[in-house]
Design a protein around this motif. Structure first.
Motif, short mmCIF file in Angstrom:
data_model
loop_
_atom_site.label_atom_id
_atom_site.label_comp_id
_atom_site.label_asym_id
_atom_site.label_seq_id
_atom_site.Cartn_x
_atom_site.Cartn_y
_atom_site.Cartn_z
N UNK A 233 0.80 -1.21 0.00
CA UNK A 233 0.00 0.00 0.00
C UNK A 233 0.83 1.27 0.00
N UNK A 234 2.07 1.18 -0.52
CA UNK A 234 2.94 2.36 -0.54
C UNK A 234 2.37 3.44 -1.45
N UNK A 235 2.74 4.67 -1.14
CA UNK A 235 2.34 5.80 -1.98
C UNK A 235 2.95 5.64 -3.38
N UNK A 236 2.18 5.88 -4.44
CA UNK A 236 2.71 5.74 -5.81
C UNK A 236 3.97 6.54 -6.06
N UNK A 237 4.09 7.73 -5.44
CA UNK A 237 5.29 8.53 -5.65
C UNK A 237 6.52 7.88 -5.01
N UNK A 238 6.31 7.21 -3.88
CA UNK A 238 7.42 6.50 -3.23
C UNK A 238 7.84 5.31 -4.10
N UNK A 239 6.86 4.60 -4.63
CA UNK A 239 7.15 3.47 -5.51
C UNK A 239 7.93 3.95 -6.74
N UNK A 240 7.48 5.05 -7.32
CA UNK A 240 8.17 5.57 -8.51
C UNK A 240 9.59 5.96 -8.19
N UNK A 241 9.81 6.61 -7.06
CA UNK A 241 11.14 7.04 -6.67
C UNK A 241 12.06 5.84 -6.48
N UNK A 242 11.53 4.78 -5.87
CA UNK A 242 12.35 3.59 -5.65
C UNK A 242 12.69 2.90 -6.97
N UNK A 243 11.73 2.81 -7.86
CA UNK A 243 11.95 2.12 -9.14
C UNK A 243 12.90 2.89 -10.04
N UNK A 244 12.91 4.20 -9.93
CA UNK A 244 13.84 4.99 -10.74
C UNK A 244 15.30 4.67 -10.41
N UNK A 245 15.52 4.12 -9.22
CA UNK A 245 16.87 3.74 -8.84
C UNK A 245 17.42 2.58 -9.67
N UNK A 246 16.54 1.84 -10.37
CA UNK A 246 16.99 0.75 -11.23
C UNK A 246 17.56 1.25 -12.55
N UNK A 247 17.31 2.51 -12.87
CA UNK A 247 17.77 3.06 -14.14
C UNK A 247 19.08 3.80 -13.91
N UNK A 248 20.14 3.31 -14.54
CA UNK A 248 21.45 3.94 -14.37
C UNK A 248 21.46 5.27 -15.09
#
Length: 252
Positions: A233-248
């Protein structure tokens, strides 16, 4: 799939450079084309590679060879947008609303992940189940990619073997001095084929495949991470911020 023009240009440039060097040295291009040497090097390399590899892995490796010139689709930006959209939708209407998206996923791995999420799996159990599949998938792909590395290891040695066979043929014709020069030149073409194919084709393809495998695994890990965030149930913005870390980040 998207065409990798850099790989095509690189292979063409490498072959052209060898041919240009032959011409600049005053040699003939026709002397580089020896069917017997080609059969020895390619046939011997193929046979040695097949001997060390299980058939399913060998066939998968051959099919993956096309990835060097037509890369598999792995677009992390699209995946992030999809997961953030799902996170927003699930927070507004509940996780069950994602059930309608299961059928739209062509890959069984992604369908299974969404199905587990809809079925109520918590984030830890979802990660546990999906990471087992990721590990198996990665092991299979990396074994297949190493088929090309194996070929790169065998090709130069098989090329030397071809040269030795050619020299044996030359020694059998020592009574005809007029044929010695051409015979020796022909013998060493096998070495050119072996070393050239290893360093211009097999090894670069193997390295390119390993790079694509890493990208595909990263995409799957990103997907699982996003689903786990939705399950929590994480906030979508938190999810997006975490996933952006996968992109070098691309160096400027």
């Amino acid at each position: 799939m998207r065409v990798d023009r850099l790989s095509i240009v690189g292979l063409a440039l490498g072959i052209a450079a060898i041919m240009a060097g032959q011409v600049l040295e005053g040699g003939s291009l026709s002397s580089l084309f020896q069917p017997a040497a080609l059969v020895i090097v390619l046939g011997g390399t193929l046979g040695a590679t097949m001997l060390q590899t299980r058939f399913p892995i060998f066939m998968r490796g051959m099919r993956m060879g096309g990835w060097a010139f037509s890369a598999p689709a792995a677009v992390p930006d699209d995946m992030i947008r999809k997961l953030v959209g799902w996170a927003t939708l699930s927070r507004r209407e509940g996780i069950l609303v994602l059930e309608k998206h299961i059928g739209s996923e062509p890959d069984p791995f992604f369908r299974k992940g969404v199905q587990l999420l809809v079925d109520g799996a918590d984030s830890e159990r979802l990660r546990e189940v999906m990471e087992v599949e990721i590990t198996t998938y990665e092991t299979t792909l990396r074994q297949a990619a190493r088929v090309w590395d194996a070929a790169a290891g065998y090709a130069p040695t098989i090329g030397i073997l071809g040269a030795v066979l050619g020299l044996i043929h030359v020694m059998e014709n020592l009574g005809d001095p007029a044929r010695l020069g051409a015979g020796i030149a022909t013998a060493f073409v096998a070495t050119i084929y072996g070393v050239g194919s290893a360093n211009l084709i097999f090894l670069p393809i193997g390295r390119k495949l390993q790079m694509h495998v890493t990208q595909l695994i990263s995409l799957r890990e990103m997907f699982v991470d996003g689903l786990a965030g939705i399950a929590n149930g994480d906030n979508p913005r938190i999810i997006e911020s975490r996933l952006l870390g996968y992109i070098a980040p691309v160096p400027g």
